[in-house]
Write a protein that holds these residues in place. Structure first.
Motif, mmCIF file in Angstrom:
data_model
loop_
_atom_site.group_PDB
_atom_site.id
_atom_site.type_symbol
_atom_site.label_atom_id
_atom_site.label_comp_id
_atom_site.label_asym_id
_atom_site.label_seq_id
_atom_site.Cartn_x
_atom_site.Cartn_y
_atom_site.Cartn_z
ATOM 1 N N THR A 35 0.860 -1.243 -0.069
ATOM 2 C CA THR A 35 0.010 0.062 0.049
ATOM 3 C C THR A 35 0.990 1.246 0.008
ATOM 4 O OG1 THR A 35 -1.689 1.147 1.331
ATOM 5 C CG2 THR A 35 -0.207 0.159 2.474
ATOM 6 N N ASP A 131 -7.664 -9.689 8.199
ATOM 7 C CA ASP A 131 -8.395 -9.257 6.979
ATOM 8 C C ASP A 131 -7.659 -9.275 5.669
ATOM 9 O OD1 ASP A 131 -10.875 -8.228 8.734
ATOM 10 O OD2 ASP A 131 -9.531 -6.550 9.407
ATOM 11 N N CYS A 132 -8.264 -9.758 4.786
ATOM 12 C CA CYS A 132 -7.750 -9.936 3.501
ATOM 13 C C CYS A 132 -8.627 -9.874 2.428
ATOM 14 C CB CYS A 132 -7.076 -11.521 3.610
ATOM 15 S SG CYS A 132 -8.131 -12.854 3.364
ATOM 16 N N THR A 133 -7.999 -9.910 0.958
ATOM 17 C CA THR A 133 -8.921 -9.669 -0.103
ATOM 18 C C THR A 133 -9.314 -11.142 -0.460
ATOM 19 O OG1 THR A 133 -6.778 -10.191 -1.393
ATOM 20 C CG2 THR A 133 -7.314 -7.767 -1.211
ATOM 21 N N ARG A 150 -17.331 -9.909 8.083
ATOM 22 C CA ARG A 150 -17.171 -9.004 6.947
ATOM 23 C C ARG A 150 -16.277 -7.848 7.454
ATOM 24 N NH1 ARG A 150 -19.607 -9.754 1.981
ATOM 25 N NH2 ARG A 150 -18.066 -8.314 1.601
ATOM 26 N N GLN A 151 -15.209 -7.637 6.900
ATOM 27 C CA GLN A 151 -14.477 -6.287 7.271
ATOM 28 C C GLN A 151 -15.156 -5.053 6.637
ATOM 29 O OE1 GLN A 151 -10.812 -4.980 5.285
ATOM 30 N NE2 GLN A 151 -10.077 -4.050 7.321
ATOM 31 N N MET A 152 -15.378 -4.061 7.548
ATOM 32 C CA MET A 152 -15.848 -2.800 7.085
ATOM 33 C C MET A 152 -14.716 -1.434 7.367
ATOM 34 S SD MET A 152 -20.000 -2.971 7.357
ATOM 35 C CE MET A 152 -20.377 -1.867 6.195
ATOM 36 N N ALA A 153 -14.540 -0.627 6.748
ATOM 37 C CA ALA A 153 -13.873 0.443 6.909
ATOM 38 C C ALA A 153 -14.389 1.949 6.645
ATOM 39 C CB ALA A 153 -12.714 -0.032 6.022
ATOM 40 N N ARG A 154 -13.840 2.831 7.228
ATOM 41 C CA ARG A 154 -13.999 4.139 7.062
ATOM 42 C C ARG A 154 -12.669 5.035 6.956
ATOM 43 N NH1 ARG A 154 -18.663 7.860 10.302
ATOM 44 N NH2 ARG A 154 -17.722 9.966 9.273
ATOM 45 N N TYR A 155 -12.680 5.661 5.866
ATOM 46 C CA TYR A 155 -11.237 6.358 5.748
ATOM 47 C C TYR A 155 -11.599 8.129 5.988
ATOM 48 C CZ TYR A 155 -8.958 2.050 3.737
ATOM 49 O OH TYR A 155 -8.180 0.936 3.739
ATOM 50 N N PHE A 156 -10.528 8.479 6.596
ATOM 51 C CA PHE A 156 -10.434 9.844 6.922
ATOM 52 C C PHE A 156 -9.556 10.658 5.829
ATOM 53 C CE2 PHE A 156 -10.552 7.934 11.063
ATOM 54 C CZ PHE A 156 -12.155 8.077 11.325
#
Lengths: 157, 157
Positions: A35, A131-133, A150-156
């Motif tokens: 990344t 967590d993985c693809t 399920r993985q969930m994400a919130r980006y700042f």
């Protein structure tokens, strides 16, 4: 530090804890295969390594070095979470697993994941999660992991 | 400790950091609505609360108390992970979100998730992540989260 076995990789590969000197062995370049990394000075890197070391057994960043090329070719981190559930249990989180594209197919990814899984067990974790693809699910199944939530994400920004 | 706003919930609900005295306010009973908790003495509980407090801004266990019933009715934890990627960035992990079945439908879950999300942002995290069941995906979408990867787990007996 735990007594988990750091040996037993075939020459020229050595599995060990991350060190400040890995800045000069291409550690950040390796992470770029995972990344965005961005500009990090050697001082900033050393400070972050020290900061994680202060966490003792709650944070283990490990690398595999090719000791002939003096290059870091794989790495991953185990984070240990202190919980209240499960009799004040601990949960291991495996993060940022990466293997250099030039050495894939030699099971180094599995070795590093197995190592951190064993370490989590030795440290008393009741489970280890990651967590993985979708594409990496079969790899982690080979490492003994099963699909869970399920993985969930919130980006700042 | 952060200066995140702990106020603004409607009476009789108060959002605050977990305290050792929450042992006597049904905190562990609440966690049983989430998963196995097991026998934990008040001494063990207090020791674990102190242990997490030593982690400072890397660990925030918060609760919502019904101050009329002196009962903990919701809780969740924010774990902050020190990374090397993203300019030695930090990632927030939201864990063990639970709302007592008798007070559901009053948006307490969303309030506690919003609070920890805002706290993660204030603490400089570049993202906040969590794992949840398929059934809870719509709830976390309402909280501003999006589906990301797959969670995998390995349990130790």
């Amino acid at each position: 530090m735990s007594s988990a076995d750091f040996g037993a990789l075939k020459h020229p590969f050595v599995l060990r804890a991350l060190e400040p000197s890995d800045y000069r062995k291409g550690y950040l370049k390796l992470l770029e295969q995972l990344t965005k990394v961005g500009e990090i000075s050697e001082e900033e890197f050393t400070a972050r390594v020290e900061e994680t070391r202060h966490l003792g057994d709650l944070h283990h960043a490990v690398v595999i070095e090719d000791v002939e090329r003096l290059a870091i070719v794989a790495s991953a981190t185990l984070l240990v979470e202190l919980k209240f559930i499960r009799k004040c249990g601990k949960a291991g989180h495996i993060e940022d697993v990466v293997v250099d594209s030039t050495v894939r197919g030699q099971h180094l990814g599995q070795r590093i994941v197995d190592h951190l899984t064993e370490l989590a067990k030795q440290l008393g974790c009741y489970k280890v999660i990651l967590d993985c693809t979708e594409a990496n699910v079969p790899f982690y199944e080979k490492c003994g992991f099963g699909l869970k939530e399920r993985q969930m994400a919130r980006y700042f920004s």
